[in-house]
Design an enzyme around this catalytic site. Structure first.
Site, PDB file in Angstrom:
ATOM      1  N   ASP A  82       1.285  -0.533  -0.342  1.00 22.61           N
ATOM      2  CA  ASP A  82      -0.114  -0.053   0.025  1.00 22.61           C
ATOM      3  C   ASP A  82       0.730   1.701   0.191  1.00 22.61           C
ATOM      4  O   ASP A  82       1.832   1.043   0.503  1.00 22.61           O
ATOM      5  CB  ASP A  82      -0.950  -0.172   1.020  1.00 22.61           C
ATOM      6  CG  ASP A  82      -2.041   1.235   1.527  1.00 22.61           C
ATOM      7  OD1 ASP A  82      -2.680   1.882   0.801  1.00 22.61           O
ATOM      8  OD2 ASP A  82      -1.816   1.552   2.570  1.00 22.61           O
ATOM      9  N   ASP A  84      -0.311   4.759   1.070  1.00 22.24           N
ATOM     10  CA  ASP A  84      -0.190   5.868   2.086  1.00 22.24           C
ATOM     11  C   ASP A  84       0.009   5.656   3.409  1.00 22.24           C
ATOM     12  O   ASP A  84      -0.647   4.175   3.725  1.00 22.24           O
ATOM     13  CB  ASP A  84      -1.660   6.814   1.933  1.00 22.24           C
ATOM     14  CG  ASP A  84      -2.342   7.419   0.155  1.00 22.24           C
ATOM     15  OD1 ASP A  84      -1.964   8.428   0.395  1.00 22.24           O
ATOM     16  OD2 ASP A  84      -2.528   6.671  -0.939  1.00 22.24           O
TER      17      ASP A  84
END
Length: 291
Positions: A82, A84
Site C-alpha cells: 500500500d 498512504d
C-alpha cells in the site's frame, strides 16, 4: 519449525538482551541471533506458543514488536505494498483536501474508511468530490512540500530487489502520487486511481473502475501468476481496511502501524518498528541491508 522475532523502533533501539533470553527460555527456543544490536533479534521454536498474544500484549507496553511465523519460506520473492500511511507517512487525499480548505472534513472520512467504518469506494467518491476546482498544480506542490517517505522504505526495496524480489505499489490513492513514489523507491510497477482533470483543474471525480480492496487482491493474484510465484512467496504490507484482502491472501501479510480493527485480523503486526521490520522478519540482518 517457527521463528520468533523481536524488534523495536530503529530511532530508539532498546531491545533488552535479558528480555530476549527470558522469552527464549520460557518458550524453549533455540539460540538467539541478533539481527541488529539493541534493535532486532530472533530465535527458533519447535511449536507455536499458546500464550503468544498475551505475551505480545505485554510487550506492546515496552515498545517491542513480537512476530512468530513458520520458518520455512519466510524470505519472500514479491513485495506488494500500500502507499498512504505505509510507504509514505501521509494520506495524499488528506493533504490535497487541506490545500483545498476542506481538510478536517476529508480527514475524518479517511480515518473512518481506513478503519472499515465506511465503504471505501463511496468514501473515496465523496472525498474526491470535495476537491472539485482545485488546480492541478497543487498535486506537485503537495508532493514537494508535504509528502515524506516512511522510514526504512528505501532499505526494504533495495534489499529485497537485490535478492531477486519483485515490488509492486498498489494504492487506493492516486497515480499522480504512486508514479512519483514508485520511481523514487524503485518499485517495478504501480497501480492506483486516477484523478480526472479538465482545463488544469480537478473536476471532483475519480476514474473508473475504482481500485479498492478487491483490486488489490486481484493485483496480488495477477502479478504473482505472471511471475510464476505462489501466494506464499508474497509479502504484503498495509494499514487500512481495504488492505485486508491482500494481507490475508499473501504468505506474509504485515499490518504496519495499522488501525486496531485491521491489526486484529493479522498475524504479523508491526506497531513500533519501521519498514525495515519487514526485512528482519524475513531473517535479514542489518548488515545485509542494501543501499
Amino acid at each position: 519449525m517457527f521463528v520468533a522475532t523481536l524488534l523495536t523502533a530503529p530511532d530508539t533501539p532498546a531491545l533488552d538482551p535479558i528480555l530476549v533470553e527470558s522469552l527464549r527460555n520460557a518458550w524453549g527456543g533455540g539460540d538467539a541471533v541478533w539481527l541488529a544490536p539493541d534493535e532486532a533479534a530472533e530465535f527458533p521454536l519447535t511449536i507455536r506458543p499458546d500464550n503468544l498474544w498475551n505475551v505480545w500484549a505485554d510487550l506492546q507496553n515496552m515498545g517491542v514488536d513480537l512476530i512468530v511465523q513458520p520458518a520455512e519460506s519466510r524470505r519472500k520473492q514479491m513485495l506488494l505494498a500500500d502507499m498512504d500511511s505505509t510507504m509514505i507517512e501521509q494520506e495524499c487525499i488528506d493533504e490535497l483536501a487541506d490545500e483545498a480548505g476542506v481538510g478536517a472534513r476529508v480527514t475524518d472520512i479517511t480515518a473512518r474508511a481506513m478503519n472499515g467504518e465506511l465503504d471505501f469506494e463511496g468514501a473515496l467518491i465523496e472525498r474526491v468530490g470535495l476537491l472539485k476546482g482545485l488546480h492541478e498544480s497543487v498535486i506537485a506542490k503537495v508532493l514537494a512540500e508535504r509528502i515524506t517517505l516512511m522510514p526504512g522504505g528505501q532499505a526494504l526495496l533495495a534489499t529485497m530487489k537485490a535478492n531477486g524480489a519483485y515490488a509492486a505499489l498498489v494504492s487506493g490513492g492516486f497515480t499522480a502520487f504512486t508514479t512519483h513514489v514508485a520511481a523514487t523507491l524503485g518499485f517495478d510497477e504501480n497501480r492506483a486511481n486516477t484523478l480526472l482533470v479538465e482545463n488544469d483543474h480537478l473536476i471532483g471525480e475519480v476514474g473508473r473502475p475504482i481500485l479498492g480492496r478487491d483490486a488489490k487482491v486481484a493485483a496480488l493474484q495477477e502479478i504473482s501468476a505472471r511471475l510464476n510465484l505462489d501466494h506464499t512467496q508474497v509479502m504484503a504490507v498495509g494499514d487500512g481496511a481495504n488492505d485486508l484482502g491482500m494481507l490475508s491472501l499473501a504468505g506474509a501479510g504485515v499490518a504496519l502501524h495499522a488501525k486496531p480493527s485491521v491489526a486484529a485480523e493479522c498475524e504479523i503486526r508491526i506497531n513500533h518498528g519501521d519498514l525495515t521490520a519487514l526485512l528482519y522478519i524475513q531473517g535479514y540482518a542489518k548488515s545485509d541491508f542494501a543501499t
